[in-house]
Design an enzyme around this catalytic site. Structure first.
Site, PDB file in Angstrom:
ATOM      1  CB  CYS A  24      48.220   9.119  20.660  1.00 38.14           C
ATOM      2  SG  CYS A  24      46.812   8.572  19.661  1.00 38.14           S
ATOM      3  CB  VAL A  25      51.246  12.289  24.045  1.00 39.86           C
ATOM      4  CG1 VAL A  25      52.347  12.507  25.097  1.00 39.86           C
ATOM      5  CG2 VAL A  25      51.723  12.802  22.690  1.00 39.86           C
TER       6      VAL A  25
END
Length: 324
Positions: A80-81
């Site tokens: 997700c980063v």
């Protein structure tokens, strides 16, 4: 990029409707959501929450992407980063994107404040965390507490083969590819059309916004019915007293916590606890034991979603002065 425990099948019914809306309003049915498609009600509510908070809320989309990236960093969700750093690139925020990707503090005081606030939410009781911000940022933060955990449980951490997304040039190029879509305004409320009628009451922090309706729908869809009451109490109590900590040895930690539960409860409670605190530590052995009594992909998705929502709701409770 691979799925850890199963490969989603073709979308039909409600899942196909969600995919259709995602093609119109987002980047298409990306793996984050495909992984939930075996449980269409969970898929629809997760998409609705992310859509209404991150994509369709008024205000600065850059701020919301900073929050999504920072929460993902606090939850150690590399997938997700990388995804949301790429979306920051698509908004033209190249330096900011790479600062967050590298674990740094943004130069802008506003963005630095948002990063600090978002990362503190991992341990809301210890940090005295609450939200001075509106529904858009608060809803985005809660959406990603849930999504980070589901992604870390069900997907491998690489967004692209061989981890190519870790290279700044690749992230920047991906941002240019998505720039046109990201900059198109989305009409609020459209995600709620996928949730049916008779939605639960929204939480107080969200008022009557579409974000609150979507959050309430997701909470209702992840109620933990696959576990006994005793097992659910164990998961909920652990979320409160552990307060978002990262267990040093998550497999041993989870085993100790479920040791005194009835044998039929142990594997499900263990997976739910890991989903809440260390989702990447859910092993194939855990899943194979669960499948002895619950062979469907849908039940695995629902169990992981329950653990993820229990942790997310622990953060949300800090928004109510009565629960601080």
């Amino acid at each position: 990029m691979t799925y850890r425990f199963f490969t989603p099948g073709p979308a039909t019914g409600l899942a196909a409707e969600v995919y259709r809306q995602m093609r119109e309003d987002f980047l298409g049915p990306v793996p984050t959501f495909k992984a939930l498609s075996a449980a269409p009600d969970v898929l629809a509510a997760t998409w609705a929450l992310m859509r209404e908070a991150l994509l369709a809320s008024p205000g600065d989309r850059v701020d919301r992407e900073v929050v999504a990236s920072a929460v993902s960093r606090a939850n150690r969700c590399r997938f997700c980063v990388d995804a949301h750093v790429t979306l920051l690139h698509s908004l033209g925020e190249h330096s900011l994107a790479e600062t967050i990707a590298e674990g740094g503090t943004p130069a802008s005081p506003r963005h630095a404040e948002l990063v600090e606030w978002a990362e503190a939410s991992r341990n809301p009781r210890a940090s005295g965390w609450t939200s001075p911000y509106g529904v858009a940022l608060t809803g985005t933060l809660l959406a990603f507490h849930f999504i980070n955990r589901v992604v870390s449980a069900l997907l491998t951490p690489d967004l692209l083969p061989g981890g190519l997304q870790r290279f700044p040039a690749v992230r920047s190029a991906g941002g240019r590819l998505y720039a046109r879509n990201v900059r198109v305004e989305k009409a609020p409320g459209r995600g709620l059309t996928l949730l049916g009628s008779g939605l639960p009451d929204p939480p107080a922090w969200a008022g009557d916004s579409p974000v609150g309706a979507a959050y309430a729908a997701l909470r209702a869809a992840t109620g933990g019915e696959l576990l006994s009451g005793t097992a659910r109490q164990t998961v909920t109590a652990t979320a409160r007293w552990e307060d978002g900590g990262h267990p040093a040895r998550p497999a041993d930690w989870a085993t100790d916590l479920v040791r005194d539960l009835p044998a039929a409860d142990r594997v499900g409670a263990r997976i739910a606890l890991l989903a809440a605190f260390a989702p990447a530590a859910i092993s194939r052995g855990d899943v194979e034991l669960w499948r002895l009594s619950h062979p469907s992909d849908a039940d695995l998705v629902r169990l992981v979603a329950y653990g993820a929502m229990t942790a997310t709701d622990h953060v949300a409770r800090a928004l109510d002065p009565a629960h601080r």
